[in-house]
Motif scaffolding. Structure first.
Motif, PDB file in Angstrom:
ATOM      1  N   GLU A 250       0.814  -1.216  -0.028  1.00 17.62           N
ATOM      2  CA  GLU A 250      -0.173   0.171  -0.020  1.00 17.62           C
ATOM      3  C   GLU A 250       0.982   1.287   0.239  1.00 17.62           C
ATOM      4  OE1 GLU A 250      -3.562   0.856  -0.044  1.00 17.62           O
ATOM      5  OE2 GLU A 250      -3.294  -1.634  -0.566  1.00 17.62           O
ATOM      6  N   GLY A 251       2.239   1.069   0.340  1.00 20.42           N
ATOM      7  CA  GLY A 251       3.029   2.317   0.288  1.00 20.42           C
ATOM      8  C   GLY A 251       3.284   2.880  -1.156  1.00 20.42           C
ATOM      9  N   PRO A 252       4.395   3.792  -1.205  1.00 21.47           N
ATOM     10  CA  PRO A 252       4.759   4.381  -2.400  1.00 21.47           C
ATOM     11  C   PRO A 252       5.282   3.386  -3.499  1.00 21.47           C
ATOM     12  CG  PRO A 252       5.382   5.640  -0.464  1.00 21.47           C
ATOM     13  CD  PRO A 252       4.889   4.293   0.046  1.00 21.47           C
ATOM     14  N   ALA A 265       2.317   7.813  -4.687  1.00 22.10           N
ATOM     15  CA  ALA A 265       2.064   7.329  -3.072  1.00 22.10           C
ATOM     16  C   ALA A 265       0.474   7.816  -2.925  1.00 22.10           C
ATOM     17  CB  ALA A 265       2.721   8.311  -2.241  1.00 22.10           C
ATOM     18  N   ARG A 266      -0.144   7.328  -1.996  1.00 20.16           N
ATOM     19  CA  ARG A 266      -1.316   7.715  -1.602  1.00 20.16           C
ATOM     20  C   ARG A 266      -1.399   9.049  -0.711  1.00 20.16           C
ATOM     21  NH1 ARG A 266      -5.122   4.019  -2.319  1.00 20.16           N
ATOM     22  NH2 ARG A 266      -4.780   1.824  -2.494  1.00 20.16           N
ATOM     23  N   LEU A 273      -0.714  10.950  -5.210  1.00 21.55           N
ATOM     24  CA  LEU A 273       0.458  11.812  -5.188  1.00 21.55           C
ATOM     25  C   LEU A 273       1.543  11.277  -6.275  1.00 21.55           C
ATOM     26  CD1 LEU A 273       1.084  12.558  -1.282  1.00 21.55           C
ATOM     27  CD2 LEU A 273      -0.615  13.979  -3.081  1.00 21.55           C
ATOM     28  N   MET A 274       1.790  12.211  -7.148  1.00 25.61           N
ATOM     29  CA  MET A 274       2.833  11.846  -8.088  1.00 25.61           C
ATOM     30  C   MET A 274       3.944  12.766  -8.033  1.00 25.61           C
ATOM     31  SD  MET A 274       2.779  12.620 -12.247  1.00 25.61           S
ATOM     32  CE  MET A 274       2.165  14.159 -12.048  1.00 25.61           C
ATOM     33  N   THR A 275       5.065  12.082  -7.684  1.00 28.46           N
ATOM     34  CA  THR A 275       6.389  12.928  -7.546  1.00 28.46           C
ATOM     35  C   THR A 275       7.614  12.633  -8.638  1.00 28.46           C
ATOM     36  OG1 THR A 275       6.195  12.819  -5.213  1.00 28.46           O
ATOM     37  CG2 THR A 275       8.308  13.571  -5.988  1.00 28.46           C
TER      38      THR A 275
END
Length: 298
Positions: A250-252, A265-266, A273-275
């Motif tokens: 469930e993490g990144p 990531a959530r 969330l997009m990085t």
């Protein structure tokens, strides 16, 4: 006797542009906040053409907004307007934040308001919550389970699985989980999958395969743009699909694209969330002759 015609028609006001990219997914950015821009499909296609124009995967127009720092409009090379582009959002967030001298930006898009933050050379964008309903994707016909949608793709490529995961991240995505995404001829199967009858608005198609416990290797065929080195909304869609199916924790999740790596990531309230990084390739001015289409000059 036929009079000679000036090969360069009457001058048009030159228009500055900036060429940017996120992991090789490239954009021509035009700031139209101070003046209107004639966003006709023919003109947009001319600018996006890699031989006749500047060349890009998408053309981005910045317009005024009374709800955000700016409004971002996204056009494919065929002139069609789309609702979301993750890599372009990071690029525009970087521009707007730098312009305002702060580390945050809010961007208005057809998919809603997107909030971004800058830190240590990367930009994180809250892409909002994915839409997962059958009609929200949208998919044709009636159905319920968009985590595993049946498809008869044997005629396109017998190695494709008989199902895909559907996710809407501001635009429709079909994610095929395969053993080796590099083993497929994406340029051949992409157009057929993009226009499959299941997708009334066409679809962005991703082939994803495991690259580690929290990593997926992904290749993307973008509707109306073709194979691209990276696609931010596709990276989000692949992560969402993998989470739903329990294929990754469930993490990144690290999404390994041909152009580089995005981390997904959530966020809060079910958002994604997009990085990733952004870059400016060059700046310039559109030649006035480019802005006058051949039929207009005849």
């Amino acid at each position: 006797m036929i009079a000679a015609r000036d090969p360069f028609p009457a001058p048009v006001t030159p228009i500055p542009f900036r060429k940017m990219h996120g992991l090789g997914n490239d954009f021509v950015v035009i700031d139209a906040r101070g003046h209107a821009f004639p966003a006709s499909p023919a003109l947009l296609g001319r600018i996006a053409d890699r031989r006749l124009g500047v060349g890009c995967d998408q053309l981005i127009l910045l317009e005024p907004s009374d709800r955000a720092d700016a409004r971002m409009r996204i056009f494919n090379p065929d002139g069609g307007e789309v609702g979301a582009c993750g890599n372009a959002t990071r690029c525009i967030a970087w521009l707007l934040a730098a312009e305002a001298g702060r580390a945050q930006a809010i961007i208005e898009t057809r998919a809603g308001l997107l909030r971004a933050t800058l830190a240590e050379g990367v930009v994180t964008v809250d892409m909002g919550a994915p839409r997962l309903g059958w009609g929200e994707i949208p998919l044709a016909g009636a159905g319920a389970d968009t985590a595993r949608v049946a498809i008869d793709a044997a005629g396109i490529d017998p190695a494709l699985p008989g199902w895909f995961s559907a996710v809407n991240m501001g635009n429709p995505h079909a994610v095929f989980f395969v053993e080796d995404c590099d083993a497929f001829e994406l340029a051949r199967i992409g157009p057929a999958l993009e226009t499959h009858p299941l997708f009334p608005e066409k679809a962005n198609v991703s082939l994803a395969s495991r690259a580690g416990p929290d990593a997926l290797r992904v290749r993307v065929w973008e509707r109306a743009a073709g194979a691209t080195l990276a696609c931010g909304t596709a990276a989000c869609a692949v992560a969402v699909a993998a989470w739903r199916l329990g294929l990754v924790p469930e993490g990144p999740v690290r999404i390994l694209l041909p152009g580089g790596v995005l981390t997904i990531a959530r966020g809060g309230a079910g958002s994604v969330l997009m990085t990733g990084p952004v870059a400016t390739s060059f700046t310039g001015t559109l030649d006035p002759a480019l802005l006058i289409l051949p039929e207009a000059a005849a």
